[in-house]
Design a protein around this motif. Structure first.
Motif, PDB file in Angstrom:
ATOM      1  N   THR A 277       0.637  -1.242   0.104  1.00 57.57           N
ATOM      2  CA  THR A 277      -0.108  -0.027   0.091  1.00 57.57           C
ATOM      3  C   THR A 277       1.060   1.430  -0.173  1.00 57.57           C
ATOM      4  O   THR A 277       0.659   1.966  -0.798  1.00 57.57           O
ATOM      5  CB  THR A 277      -0.897  -0.017   1.122  1.00 57.57           C
ATOM      6  N   ILE A 278       1.854   1.319   0.974  1.00 55.30           N
ATOM      7  CA  ILE A 278       2.605   2.663   1.148  1.00 55.30           C
ATOM      8  C   ILE A 278       3.520   2.609  -0.253  1.00 55.30           C
ATOM      9  O   ILE A 278       3.871   3.579  -0.936  1.00 55.30           O
ATOM     10  CB  ILE A 278       3.610   2.465   2.266  1.00 55.30           C
ATOM     11  N   LEU A 279       3.971   1.575  -0.683  1.00 57.04           N
ATOM     12  CA  LEU A 279       4.931   1.344  -1.936  1.00 57.04           C
ATOM     13  C   LEU A 279       4.241   1.992  -3.224  1.00 57.04           C
ATOM     14  O   LEU A 279       4.628   2.825  -3.861  1.00 57.04           O
ATOM     15  CB  LEU A 279       5.474   0.107  -2.309  1.00 57.04           C
ATOM     16  N   GLY A 280       2.848   1.459  -3.327  1.00 54.71           N
ATOM     17  CA  GLY A 280       1.861   1.994  -4.293  1.00 54.71           C
ATOM     18  C   GLY A 280       1.646   3.206  -4.266  1.00 54.71           C
ATOM     19  O   GLY A 280       1.514   4.083  -5.263  1.00 54.71           O
ATOM     20  N   LEU A 281       1.413   3.811  -3.195  1.00 58.16           N
ATOM     21  CA  LEU A 281       1.197   5.365  -3.029  1.00 58.16           C
ATOM     22  C   LEU A 281       2.290   6.261  -3.444  1.00 58.16           C
ATOM     23  O   LEU A 281       2.037   7.039  -4.168  1.00 58.16           O
ATOM     24  CB  LEU A 281       0.773   5.670  -1.414  1.00 58.16           C
ATOM     25  N   LEU A 282       3.607   5.853  -2.984  1.00 61.20           N
ATOM     26  CA  LEU A 282       4.911   6.340  -3.374  1.00 61.20           C
ATOM     27  C   LEU A 282       5.004   6.378  -4.698  1.00 61.20           C
ATOM     28  O   LEU A 282       5.708   7.349  -5.205  1.00 61.20           O
ATOM     29  CB  LEU A 282       6.120   5.952  -2.416  1.00 61.20           C
ATOM     30  N   VAL A 283       4.869   5.498  -5.335  1.00 58.07           N
ATOM     31  CA  VAL A 283       5.247   5.131  -6.828  1.00 58.07           C
ATOM     32  C   VAL A 283       4.184   6.124  -7.480  1.00 58.07           C
ATOM     33  O   VAL A 283       4.678   6.553  -8.576  1.00 58.07           O
ATOM     34  CB  VAL A 283       4.844   3.898  -7.420  1.00 58.07           C
ATOM     35  N   SER A 284       2.847   6.111  -7.094  1.00 61.30           N
ATOM     36  CA  SER A 284       1.905   7.104  -7.560  1.00 61.30           C
ATOM     37  C   SER A 284       2.210   8.474  -7.881  1.00 61.30           C
ATOM     38  O   SER A 284       1.861   9.263  -8.812  1.00 61.30           O
ATOM     39  CB  SER A 284       0.464   6.711  -7.046  1.00 61.30           C
ATOM     40  N   PHE A 285       3.247   8.846  -6.737  1.00 61.86           N
ATOM     41  CA  PHE A 285       3.636  10.263  -6.667  1.00 61.86           C
ATOM     42  C   PHE A 285       4.241  10.772  -8.184  1.00 61.86           C
ATOM     43  O   PHE A 285       4.404  11.940  -8.424  1.00 61.86           O
ATOM     44  CB  PHE A 285       4.325  10.463  -5.697  1.00 61.86           C
ATOM     45  N   ASN A 286       4.907   9.539  -8.594  1.00 58.09           N
ATOM     46  CA  ASN A 286       5.934   9.825  -9.779  1.00 58.09           C
ATOM     47  C   ASN A 286       6.812  11.089  -9.569  1.00 58.09           C
ATOM     48  O   ASN A 286       6.866  11.872 -10.631  1.00 58.09           O
ATOM     49  CB  ASN A 286       5.200  10.069 -11.184  1.00 58.09           C
ATOM     50  N   ASP A 287       7.441  11.039  -8.289  1.00 52.97           N
ATOM     51  CA  ASP A 287       8.280  12.383  -8.011  1.00 52.97           C
ATOM     52  C   ASP A 287       9.813  11.521  -7.881  1.00 52.97           C
ATOM     53  O   ASP A 287      10.028  10.830  -6.786  1.00 52.97           O
ATOM     54  CB  ASP A 287       7.831  12.948  -6.905  1.00 52.97           C
ATOM     55  N   PRO A 288      10.636  11.898  -8.697  1.00 55.99           N
ATOM     56  CA  PRO A 288      12.037  11.375  -8.615  1.00 55.99           C
ATOM     57  C   PRO A 288      12.764  11.939  -7.346  1.00 55.99           C
ATOM     58  O   PRO A 288      13.769  11.431  -6.899  1.00 55.99           O
ATOM     59  CB  PRO A 288      12.453  11.799 -10.034  1.00 55.99           C
ATOM     60  N   SER A 289      12.309  12.995  -6.657  1.00 55.24           N
ATOM     61  CA  SER A 289      12.827  13.433  -5.560  1.00 55.24           C
ATOM     62  C   SER A 289      12.634  12.830  -4.378  1.00 55.24           C
ATOM     63  O   SER A 289      13.330  12.936  -3.315  1.00 55.24           O
ATOM     64  CB  SER A 289      12.542  15.027  -5.445  1.00 55.24           C
ATOM     65  N   ILE A 290      11.340  11.934  -4.387  1.00 49.56           N
ATOM     66  CA  ILE A 290      11.226  11.064  -3.358  1.00 49.56           C
ATOM     67  C   ILE A 290      11.929   9.568  -3.347  1.00 49.56           C
ATOM     68  O   ILE A 290      11.923   8.876  -4.437  1.00 49.56           O
ATOM     69  CB  ILE A 290       9.647  10.651  -3.028  1.00 49.56           C
TER      70      ILE A 290
ATOM     71  N   VAL B  61      11.583   6.324  -2.859  1.00 52.08           N
ATOM     72  CA  VAL B  61      10.452   5.432  -2.545  1.00 52.08           C
ATOM     73  C   VAL B  61      10.929   4.291  -1.787  1.00 52.08           C
ATOM     74  O   VAL B  61      10.398   3.845  -0.994  1.00 52.08           O
ATOM     75  CB  VAL B  61       9.815   5.076  -3.965  1.00 52.08           C
ATOM     76  N   TRP B  62      12.058   3.673  -2.077  1.00 52.51           N
ATOM     77  CA  TRP B  62      12.576   2.464  -1.672  1.00 52.51           C
ATOM     78  C   TRP B  62      12.773   2.626  -0.077  1.00 52.51           C
ATOM     79  O   TRP B  62      12.339   1.923   0.856  1.00 52.51           O
ATOM     80  CB  TRP B  62      13.649   1.673  -2.310  1.00 52.51           C
ATOM     81  N   SER B  63      13.360   3.896   0.305  1.00 55.20           N
ATOM     82  CA  SER B  63      13.859   4.029   1.729  1.00 55.20           C
ATOM     83  C   SER B  63      12.865   4.296   2.581  1.00 55.20           C
ATOM     84  O   SER B  63      12.663   4.075   3.735  1.00 55.20           O
ATOM     85  CB  SER B  63      14.773   5.062   1.893  1.00 55.20           C
ATOM     86  N   ILE B  64      11.574   4.999   1.950  1.00 56.71           N
ATOM     87  CA  ILE B  64      10.369   5.389   2.830  1.00 56.71           C
ATOM     88  C   ILE B  64       9.680   4.236   3.075  1.00 56.71           C
ATOM     89  O   ILE B  64       9.405   4.029   4.205  1.00 56.71           O
ATOM     90  CB  ILE B  64       9.735   6.581   2.077  1.00 56.71           C
ATOM     91  N   THR B  65       9.603   3.439   1.916  1.00 52.58           N
ATOM     92  CA  THR B  65       8.879   2.242   2.228  1.00 52.58           C
ATOM     93  C   THR B  65       9.492   1.291   3.283  1.00 52.58           C
ATOM     94  O   THR B  65       8.943   0.705   4.002  1.00 52.58           O
ATOM     95  CB  THR B  65       8.911   1.227   0.914  1.00 52.58           C
ATOM     96  N   LEU B  66      10.888   1.096   3.135  1.00 52.20           N
ATOM     97  CA  LEU B  66      11.565   0.395   4.180  1.00 52.20           C
ATOM     98  C   LEU B  66      11.284   0.921   5.435  1.00 52.20           C
ATOM     99  O   LEU B  66      11.033   0.141   6.507  1.00 52.20           O
ATOM    100  CB  LEU B  66      13.323   0.521   3.725  1.00 52.20           C
ATOM    101  N   ILE B  67      11.648   1.947   5.806  1.00 49.68           N
ATOM    102  CA  ILE B  67      11.479   2.566   7.090  1.00 49.68           C
ATOM    103  C   ILE B  67      10.151   2.548   7.784  1.00 49.68           C
ATOM    104  O   ILE B  67       9.744   2.158   8.820  1.00 49.68           O
ATOM    105  CB  ILE B  67      11.941   4.213   7.282  1.00 49.68           C
TER     106      ILE B  67
END
Length: 486
Positions: free
Chosen positions: A404-417, A419-425
């Motif tokens: 769910t969190i991974l999907g949300l972050l991917v949907s932002f399509n923001d290269p400055s985010i 994704v992997w580290s925020i999902t991990l934490i």
């Protein structure tokens, strides 16, 4: 009428409610922005979450039901979008079973064989007793010794429930040997800590808890980002140790312990009972030492932790530490089935776009995209802790939260985010199981010893959760930032 007979109608009703929820989602009008397969998989997820929360089906049986539901829902849906040729059940099977070829599943499966080998030989008990021999027999020292033992066993036993099961007999043995009441301060706090420390230590080591390889597996399959065994230790180890220290300080400052009779003689008595180290203990000890060395040096030899663990399992049989029958009779196959299906749900939710849609619907309104990474993690933490209360399976919770969190972050399509580290934490929060005994098998096992009550767990768990979240936020601004994770 027996208690089990009374529970049967209750559980049947909940299964029917779960099926009704799935049917309601599947049959509702097509949801805008979501594929037919994605909508139907959300229906399967609704069923899965409901039966997991109500425990109306044994977890392994629920895994089989979920697998069948995924095959049917995917197979009878268009291969792409909302119209067109159906995918077909033949092609749906590999998708529904994708979790069983995931690297995370392989790591857990091989790790469970190694864990049972350690318990089979008695090496786990020897390690714990030697730690207690060193730290002493004062109440505060014994509690600290059990916690240290749990951290060490986290490198050896890749199962939260198995680590708790290894430590519970030692803790109960000490309570009995010191001839203290089961509801004494020492007995209550020792057993409570034995249960709570198991999930805390699982956070530290990649191989110590099923959600860890699950998260790493998803990051690898969806983002092509690899997290090694040693990297996980660097990322999660200090936070895990911080949580353990907070728990220890709370226990020793909030309680006044009685004096225990017997002293070091009791530990010596237990050491004599287990005798000299057997050849099988030595062999499994050497295998684990080699395995840990190779896990920690993955960035040098480039052999991943999964392959290393499979080889260690092979050595277990080649060196005759145990036979296949001895191990296969002890391994919890139902847990492996549940874990595999849990991974499959995450994979399918992401592939059908359902995870992205669901994340936008639930967390999208929080305005996360405009936040800094530390603020984003802090905002996500609160709903995750609340959701945590509804689950008794950390694997099941991870299967819902991580994609769910991974999907949300991917949907932002923001290269400055990142994704992997925020999902991990974010995945670290699934281990915050300090409030209810049913939130993890480890605390459920210790609660069953009848040494402490729910109020005892809440008395420790509430401040531990609050302080743990504060430290979590602190780490997002300091340690995880300093090492380049955020």
């Amino acid at each position: 009428m027996s208690e089990n007979t009374k529970k049967t109608p209750y559980k049947t009703i909940h299964v029917l409610i779960g099926l009704a929820l799935m049917a309601a989602v599947i049959l509702m009008p097509q949801i805008a922005g979501l594929s037919t397969a994605g909508q139907r998989i959300l229906g399967v997820l609704a069923f899965a979450v409901y039966v997991w929360v109500t425990e109306s089906m044994p977890y392994p049986v629920s895994a089989i039901a979920i697998c069948f539901s995924m095959i049917m829902c995917l197979g009878l849906s268009p291969a792409v979008g909302t119209t067109g040729k159906l995918l077909g059940t033949t092609k749906a099977i590999p998708l529904a079973m994708s979790g069983f070829v995931n690297s995370g599943w392989i790591l857990v499966a091989a790790g469970m064989f190694l864990a049972e080998a350690v318990r089979f030989t008695g090496l786990d008990r020897r390690i714990a007793l030697n730690i207690l021999k060193v730290v002493g027999t004062e109440p505060k020292r014994i509690i600290g010794g059990i916690m240290i033992a749990a951290y060490i066993l986290a490198f050896i036993i890749p199962s939260i429930a198995a680590r708790a099961a290894a430590l519970i007999p030692i803790s109960m043995g000490l309570i009995t040997a010191f001839n203290v009441d089961l509801r004494s301060v020492f007995a209550r706090q020792l057993m409570l800590v034995t249960g709570i420390i198991a999930p805390i230590t699982a956070l530290m080591v990649l191989t110590a808890g099923a959600p860890n390889p699950y998260t790493v597996g998803l990051l690898s399959s969806q983002l092509n980002h690899t997290v090694t065994w040693s990297q996980w230790l660097i990322y999660a180890g200090p936070f895990s140790i911080a949580l353990g220290l907070i728990a220890y300080v709370l226990v020793i400052t909030m309680n006044k312990f009685e004096t225990l009779p017997g002293g070091p003689a009791l530990i010596e008595k237990y050491m004599k009972e287990i005798g000299a180290m057997t050849s099988k203990e030595k062999r499994i000890g050497i295998i684990f030492l080699i395995t840990i060395i190779f896990w920690g040096t993955e960035h040098w030899h480039h052999i991943d932790a999964n392959t290393i663990t499979v080889f260690a399992t092979l050595l277990l049989f080649l060196t005759r530490v145990a036979t296949w029958k001895e191990m296969s009779d002890r391994v919890q196959w139902g847990t492996l089935v549940l874990f595999g299906i849990g991974i499959s749900i995450g994979e399918v939710l992401l592939k059908t776009g359902a995870a992205t849609w669901g994340a936008q619907a639930t967390l999208g309104s929080l305005g996360l995209q405009s936040m800094s990474a530390p603020m984003m993690l802090a905002v996500i933490a609160v709903p995750l802790i609340i959701i945590r209360l509804a689950f008794s399976s950390i694997v099941a919770l991870g299967a819902l939260v991580v994609p769910t969190i991974l999907g949300l972050l991917v949907s932002f399509n923001d290269p400055s985010i990142s994704v992997w580290s925020i999902t991990l934490i974010s995945s670290f929060l699934v281990y915050f199981s300090f409030l209810l005994p049913v939130n993890t098998p480890a605390t459920l096992l210790t609660y069953a010893t009848d040494t402490y009550e729910l109020k005892d767990m809440l008395r420790l768990g509430i401040p531990l959760t609050i302080l743990g979240l504060l430290v979590y936020v602190l780490f997002t601004h300091t340690y995880w930032h300093w090492i380049g994770l955020l």
